[in-house]
Scaffold this active site. Structure first.
Site, PDB file in Angstrom:
ATOM      1  N   ASP A 226      13.871  84.561 -32.462  1.00 32.36           N
ATOM      2  CA  ASP A 226      14.835  83.699 -31.776  1.00 32.36           C
ATOM      3  C   ASP A 226      15.144  82.495 -32.660  1.00 32.36           C
ATOM      4  O   ASP A 226      14.421  82.217 -33.618  1.00 32.36           O
ATOM      5  CB  ASP A 226      14.263  83.228 -30.430  1.00 32.36           C
ATOM      6  CG  ASP A 226      15.259  82.377 -29.638  1.00 32.36           C
ATOM      7  OD1 ASP A 226      16.319  82.909 -29.283  1.00 32.36           O
ATOM      8  OD2 ASP A 226      14.989  81.192 -29.399  1.00 32.36           O
ATOM      9  N   SER A 227      16.194  81.770 -32.296  1.00 29.23           N
ATOM     10  CA  SER A 227      16.552  80.556 -33.027  1.00 29.23           C
ATOM     11  C   SER A 227      15.550  79.434 -32.787  1.00 29.23           C
ATOM     12  O   SER A 227      15.555  78.435 -33.503  1.00 29.23           O
ATOM     13  CB  SER A 227      17.950  80.092 -32.615  1.00 29.23           C
ATOM     14  OG  SER A 227      17.964  79.748 -31.242  1.00 29.23           O
TER      15      SER A 227
ATOM     16  N   TYR B 282      21.493  77.833 -33.231  1.00 32.21           N
ATOM     17  CA  TYR B 282      22.369  78.747 -33.953  1.00 32.21           C
ATOM     18  C   TYR B 282      23.808  78.690 -33.441  1.00 32.21           C
ATOM     19  O   TYR B 282      24.735  79.083 -34.131  1.00 32.21           O
ATOM     20  CB  TYR B 282      21.868  80.194 -33.800  1.00 32.21           C
ATOM     21  CG  TYR B 282      20.712  80.585 -34.703  1.00 32.21           C
ATOM     22  CD1 TYR B 282      20.014  79.651 -35.476  1.00 32.21           C
ATOM     23  CD2 TYR B 282      20.309  81.920 -34.781  1.00 32.21           C
ATOM     24  CE1 TYR B 282      18.956  80.024 -36.280  1.00 32.21           C
ATOM     25  CE2 TYR B 282      19.254  82.312 -35.594  1.00 32.21           C
ATOM     26  CZ  TYR B 282      18.571  81.368 -36.342  1.00 32.21           C
ATOM     27  OH  TYR B 282      17.533  81.756 -37.147  1.00 32.21           O
ATOM     28  N   GLY B 283      23.991  78.248 -32.202  1.00 34.53           N
ATOM     29  CA  GLY B 283      25.307  78.290 -31.565  1.00 34.53           C
ATOM     30  C   GLY B 283      26.453  77.699 -32.362  1.00 34.53           C
ATOM     31  O   GLY B 283      27.519  78.311 -32.469  1.00 34.53           O
TER      32      GLY B 283
ATOM     33  N   CYS C 147      17.881  86.244 -29.162  1.00 32.02           N
ATOM     34  CA  CYS C 147      18.824  85.136 -29.301  1.00 32.02           C
ATOM     35  C   CYS C 147      20.205  85.715 -29.045  1.00 32.02           C
ATOM     36  O   CYS C 147      20.610  86.664 -29.723  1.00 32.02           O
ATOM     37  CB  CYS C 147      18.739  84.547 -30.707  1.00 32.02           C
ATOM     38  SG  CYS C 147      20.041  83.358 -31.100  1.00 32.02           S
ATOM     39  N   ASN C 148      20.915  85.182 -28.060  1.00 34.17           N
ATOM     40  CA  ASN C 148      22.224  85.725 -27.717  1.00 34.17           C
ATOM     41  C   ASN C 148      23.233  85.555 -28.855  1.00 34.17           C
ATOM     42  O   ASN C 148      24.037  86.443 -29.123  1.00 34.17           O
ATOM     43  CB  ASN C 148      22.751  85.045 -26.453  1.00 34.17           C
ATOM     44  CG  ASN C 148      22.070  85.542 -25.201  1.00 34.17           C
ATOM     45  OD1 ASN C 148      22.558  86.430 -24.525  1.00 34.17           O
ATOM     46  ND2 ASN C 148      20.925  84.966 -24.878  1.00 34.17           N
ATOM     47  N   THR C 149      23.187  84.406 -29.538  1.00 35.18           N
ATOM     48  CA  THR C 149      24.113  84.173 -30.647  1.00 35.18           C
ATOM     49  C   THR C 149      23.877  85.185 -31.753  1.00 35.18           C
ATOM     50  O   THR C 149      24.817  85.795 -32.272  1.00 35.18           O
ATOM     51  CB  THR C 149      23.950  82.739 -31.195  1.00 35.18           C
ATOM     52  OG1 THR C 149      24.098  81.803 -30.126  1.00 35.18           O
ATOM     53  CG2 THR C 149      24.988  82.447 -32.257  1.00 35.18           C
TER      54      THR C 149
ATOM     55  N   GLU D 109      14.548  72.500 -26.610  1.00 31.80           N
ATOM     56  CA  GLU D 109      13.739  72.380 -27.822  1.00 31.80           C
ATOM     57  C   GLU D 109      12.919  71.086 -27.830  1.00 31.80           C
ATOM     58  O   GLU D 109      11.887  71.003 -28.490  1.00 31.80           O
ATOM     59  CB  GLU D 109      14.628  72.447 -29.069  1.00 31.80           C
ATOM     60  CG  GLU D 109      15.215  73.831 -29.344  1.00 31.80           C
ATOM     61  CD  GLU D 109      14.180  74.849 -29.805  1.00 31.80           C
ATOM     62  OE1 GLU D 109      13.185  74.446 -30.436  1.00 31.80           O
ATOM     63  OE2 GLU D 109      14.365  76.055 -29.537  1.00 31.80           O
TER      64      GLU D 109
ATOM     65  N   CYS E 206      21.830  82.663 -22.802  1.00 28.34           N
ATOM     66  CA  CYS E 206      21.046  82.125 -23.910  1.00 28.34           C
ATOM     67  C   CYS E 206      19.610  82.147 -23.425  1.00 28.34           C
ATOM     68  O   CYS E 206      19.332  81.715 -22.300  1.00 28.34           O
ATOM     69  CB  CYS E 206      21.477  80.695 -24.244  1.00 28.34           C
ATOM     70  SG  CYS E 206      20.397  79.865 -25.442  1.00 28.34           S
ATOM     71  N   THR E 207      18.697  82.648 -24.238  1.00 26.61           N
ATOM     72  CA  THR E 207      17.314  82.781 -23.763  1.00 26.61           C
ATOM     73  C   THR E 207      16.616  81.439 -23.610  1.00 26.61           C
ATOM     74  O   THR E 207      15.518  81.369 -23.061  1.00 26.61           O
ATOM     75  CB  THR E 207      16.488  83.718 -24.676  1.00 26.61           C
ATOM     76  OG1 THR E 207      16.703  83.354 -26.048  1.00 26.61           O
ATOM     77  CG2 THR E 207      16.881  85.170 -24.461  1.00 26.61           C
ATOM     78  N   HIS E 208      17.245  80.351 -24.070  1.00 22.69           N
ATOM     79  CA  HIS E 208      16.706  79.019 -23.787  1.00 22.69           C
ATOM     80  C   HIS E 208      16.947  78.620 -22.329  1.00 22.69           C
ATOM     81  O   HIS E 208      16.196  77.819 -21.769  1.00 22.69           O
ATOM     82  CB  HIS E 208      17.369  77.960 -24.681  1.00 22.69           C
ATOM     83  CG  HIS E 208      16.876  77.925 -26.092  1.00 22.69           C
ATOM     84  ND1 HIS E 208      17.222  78.869 -27.025  1.00 22.69           N
ATOM     85  CD2 HIS E 208      16.058  77.042 -26.732  1.00 22.69           C
ATOM     86  CE1 HIS E 208      16.651  78.569 -28.193  1.00 22.69           C
ATOM     87  NE2 HIS E 208      15.944  77.464 -28.034  1.00 22.69           N
TER      88      HIS E 208
END
Length: 269
Positions: A9-10, A41-42, A72-74, A151, A183-185
């Site tokens: 993931d980012s 990453y977005g 990571c979706n992006t 984050e 977004c996995t966040h």
């Protein structure tokens, strides 16, 4: 030796997938890489995201994983096909599982999608949803301020509520009954998002659905871990290990109390 599932993931967002994999597949060993030094990453270009994803995959391949999960979706939106063409093992993204779950839940036929700028700009969710249901109405919104909050470990505060409200409250003017956390966040912010959108809106976490897809694929390929040996998970991050470990321990809670974890710093960035 048990082959691990590699999850990347980012940053810390992919830990939402990790938690579900640990819960649903407790015998599976996990190698996790969070690119916290280069998150988010977005806002980055597709070329940058693809390069970063390749670098991480090249690093993770040394552990001989049986599957790679781009949590990571992006990165899923722009690099999934590229990574699949480069490795000989299954590569799973997080977009299609989330889209399938949303189509299965919506009653109004109006689905909301929130994600990073890169994910929303790619149109990947809209495409995945329309392939499943051509007449679905999709309302998408980029929420670039969400990932930095997560984050920093800022999940519940007045600031967080204000940011979420300002970012998505206008979506309530549509007949949305299902909202994809693209977004996995974002599952870290579930309570606040639900407060803003209302309890009648179903929130779809692509993390939950992705873990189910991982299980299905491994079962189909007869690659599920069969032994009763307790797996030792390995966690890597490219940025501040202190904050990463704090968030991971807070999010995973009892899951990492049940299994040993090794914290390491990679050398790719």
């Amino acid at each position: 030796m048990q082959q691990p599932i590699a999850i990347l993931d980012s940053g810390v967002g992919g830990l939402t997938v990790v938690k579900e994999v640990m819960r649903q597949l407790p015998r599976e060993k996990i190698i996790y890489f969070g690119d916290t030094a280069r998150t988010p990453y977005g806002p980055r270009t597709p070329e940058e995201v693809t390069r970063f994803t390749r670098e991480i995959v090249d690093y993770l391949i040394q552990f001989h994983p049986k599957m790679i999960v781009i949590a990571c979706n992006t990165a899923t939106a722009v690099a999934l096909a590229d990574i699949r063409s480069r490795v000989a093992i299954p590569v799973v993204g997080v977009i299609n599982p989330g889209a399938r779950a949303a189509i299965g839940r919506t009653k109004t036929g109006c689905v909301g999608v929130i994600g990073t700028e890169g994910t929303i700009k790619s149109g990947a969710y809209e495409q995945a949803l329309r392939e499943l249901s051509p007449h679905v109405q999709v309302v998408s919104e980029a929420c670039p301020k969400f990932v930095p909050l997560v984050e920093q470990g800022n999940f519940r505060s007045i600031e967080t509520y204000d940011v979420v409200r300002d970012s998505i409250s206008h979506m309530r003017t549509y007949p949305i009954d299902t909202l994809i956390l693209g977004c996995t966040h974002y599952p870290f912010l579930t309570e606040t998002i639900s407060e803003v959108m209302g309890s009648e809106v179903n929130l779809i976490s692509s993390a939950d659905e992705t873990a189910r897809e991982i299980s299905t694929i491994l079962q189909d390929k007869r690659k599920l871990a069969r032994n009763d040996q307790v797996p030792v998970h390995q966690f890597f991050c490219s940025g501040d290990p202190g904050m990463f470990k704090l968030i991971a321990q807070q999010w995973l809670g009892e899951q990492i109390e049940l299994t040993p974890v090794v914290w390491q710093i990679p050398n790719i960035v």
